[in-house]
Design an enzyme around this catalytic site. Structure first.
Site, PDB file in Angstrom:
ATOM      1  N   GLU A  15      -6.263   0.239 -10.284  1.00  0.00           N
ATOM      2  CA  GLU A  15      -6.096  -0.696  -9.169  1.00  0.00           C
ATOM      3  C   GLU A  15      -7.398  -0.860  -8.381  1.00  0.00           C
ATOM      4  O   GLU A  15      -7.746  -1.977  -7.989  1.00  0.00           O
ATOM      5  CB  GLU A  15      -4.948  -0.224  -8.274  1.00  0.00           C
ATOM      6  CG  GLU A  15      -3.602  -0.379  -8.963  1.00  0.00           C
ATOM      7  CD  GLU A  15      -2.415   0.241  -8.224  1.00  0.00           C
ATOM      8  OE1 GLU A  15      -1.289   0.144  -8.730  1.00  0.00           O
ATOM      9  OE2 GLU A  15      -2.624   0.833  -7.131  1.00  0.00           O
TER      10      GLU A  15
ATOM     11  N   LYS B  34       0.610  -5.629   2.689  1.00  0.00           N
ATOM     12  CA  LYS B  34       1.156  -6.812   2.019  1.00  0.00           C
ATOM     13  C   LYS B  34       1.251  -7.985   3.014  1.00  0.00           C
ATOM     14  O   LYS B  34       1.079  -7.804   4.231  1.00  0.00           O
ATOM     15  CB  LYS B  34       2.525  -6.464   1.439  1.00  0.00           C
ATOM     16  CG  LYS B  34       2.470  -5.385   0.343  1.00  0.00           C
ATOM     17  CD  LYS B  34       3.858  -5.114  -0.214  1.00  0.00           C
ATOM     18  CE  LYS B  34       3.825  -4.041  -1.290  1.00  0.00           C
ATOM     19  NZ  LYS B  34       5.163  -3.829  -1.881  1.00  0.00           N
TER      20      LYS B  34
ATOM     21  N   TYR C 249       0.725  -6.088 -10.667  1.00  0.00           N
ATOM     22  CA  TYR C 249       2.126  -5.693 -10.866  1.00  0.00           C
ATOM     23  C   TYR C 249       2.560  -5.804 -12.326  1.00  0.00           C
ATOM     24  O   TYR C 249       3.755  -5.930 -12.607  1.00  0.00           O
ATOM     25  CB  TYR C 249       3.035  -6.533  -9.966  1.00  0.00           C
ATOM     26  CG  TYR C 249       3.052  -6.032  -8.515  1.00  0.00           C
ATOM     27  CD1 TYR C 249       3.389  -4.713  -8.219  1.00  0.00           C
ATOM     28  CD2 TYR C 249       2.766  -6.881  -7.470  1.00  0.00           C
ATOM     29  CE1 TYR C 249       3.415  -4.249  -6.912  1.00  0.00           C
ATOM     30  CE2 TYR C 249       2.792  -6.421  -6.139  1.00  0.00           C
ATOM     31  CZ  TYR C 249       3.124  -5.100  -5.881  1.00  0.00           C
ATOM     32  OH  TYR C 249       3.160  -4.643  -4.580  1.00  0.00           O
TER      33      TYR C 249
ATOM     34  N   THR D 250      10.249   3.463  -1.282  1.00  0.00           N
ATOM     35  CA  THR D 250      10.069   2.044  -1.629  1.00  0.00           C
ATOM     36  C   THR D 250      11.031   1.154  -0.851  1.00  0.00           C
ATOM     37  O   THR D 250      10.640   0.104  -0.329  1.00  0.00           O
ATOM     38  CB  THR D 250      10.298   1.845  -3.149  1.00  0.00           C
ATOM     39  OG1 THR D 250       9.365   2.675  -3.849  1.00  0.00           O
ATOM     40  CG2 THR D 250      10.110   0.395  -3.542  1.00  0.00           C
TER      41      THR D 250
ATOM     42  N   HIS E  70       1.474  -1.181   0.068  1.00  0.00           N
ATOM     43  CA  HIS E  70       1.397  -0.654  -1.299  1.00  0.00           C
ATOM     44  C   HIS E  70       0.444   0.523  -1.311  1.00  0.00           C
ATOM     45  O   HIS E  70      -0.602   0.487  -0.662  1.00  0.00           O
ATOM     46  CB  HIS E  70       0.857  -1.730  -2.258  1.00  0.00           C
ATOM     47  CG  HIS E  70       0.464  -1.156  -3.600  1.00  0.00           C
ATOM     48  ND1 HIS E  70       1.359  -0.978  -4.616  1.00  0.00           N
ATOM     49  CD2 HIS E  70      -0.722  -0.667  -4.053  1.00  0.00           C
ATOM     50  CE1 HIS E  70       0.736  -0.408  -5.655  1.00  0.00           C
ATOM     51  NE2 HIS E  70      -0.525  -0.220  -5.335  1.00  0.00           N
TER      52      HIS E  70
ATOM     53  N   ASN F 228       8.283  -4.667   2.234  1.00  0.00           N
ATOM     54  CA  ASN F 228       8.094  -3.263   2.609  1.00  0.00           C
ATOM     55  C   ASN F 228       6.664  -2.920   3.044  1.00  0.00           C
ATOM     56  O   ASN F 228       6.246  -1.768   2.977  1.00  0.00           O
ATOM     57  CB  ASN F 228       8.621  -2.328   1.507  1.00  0.00           C
ATOM     58  CG  ASN F 228       7.885  -2.481   0.205  1.00  0.00           C
ATOM     59  OD1 ASN F 228       6.928  -3.245   0.104  1.00  0.00           O
ATOM     60  ND2 ASN F 228       8.314  -1.742  -0.800  1.00  0.00           N
TER      61      ASN F 228
END
Ligand code: IDP
Ligand code: MG
Length: 150
Positions: free
Chosen positions: A127, A10, A50, A92, A116, A113
């Site tokens: 995805e 991310k 998402y 998570t 993914h 975090n």
């Protein structure tokens, strides 16, 4: 059974220089890199990725975050790749993630975090299709594969 999963470093992971560390953990675990690219994520792609969280209170912040800078997107393959990557990532919420996991080593905040990873075979398929063209997915064997699997 060998399977594929979608993995993303991310924007926080990219900005903090953690891309190499994340890829190294994946590679040394024995998982195969099938595709890799950096992406400046647009709103449409972020919302599609998402979509399952559309009704959550954190959705707008999540979309703002994921579109805030480049990400590194990957397709990873190996036996139980989905579970293996989720294990490398940790819980998570980084506060709940065990030390030794990516989130447990590098995170403090659920909204930052670092990584993914797809959560199930069907979401992995969706995805991978959303982020990559079929022609971007490489077909090769790792030369060390006989030393990684019985
Ligand atoms: P996962 O990334 O471990 O699969 P999900 O529940 O699918 O976790 O949530 C997707 C992402 O949304 C999380 O990685 C995190 O960045 C963000 N998120 C999840 N829950 C919260 C929350 O309660 N507050 C803020 N962000 C959240
Ligand atoms: Mg998820």
């Amino acid at each position: 059974m060998s399977e594929r999963t979608f993995v993303m470093v991310k924007p926080d992971g990219v900005q903090r220089g953690l891309v190499g560390d994340v890829i190294q953990r994946i590679e040394t675990r024995g998982l195969k890199l099938v595709a890799l690219k950096s992406v400046d994520v647009g709103r449409d792609l972020a919302e599609a990725h998402y979509d399952v969280h559309r009704d959550k209170p954190f959705f707008d912040d999540l979309i703002a975050f994921i579109t805030s800078g480049p990400v590194v997107a990957m397709v990873i393959e190996g036996p139980n790749a989905i579970k293996a990557v989720r294990g490398l990532a940790g819980e998570t919420d980084p506060i709940e993630a065990s030390p030794g996991t990516i989130r447990g080593d590098y995170g403090l905040d659920i909204g930052r975090n670092v990584i993914h990873g797809s959560d199930a075979p069907e979401t992995a398929r969706q995805e991978i299709k959303l982020w990559f063209e079929e022609s971007e997915l490489l077909d090769y064997e790792r030369v060390d594969s006989p030393w990684l699997q019985e």
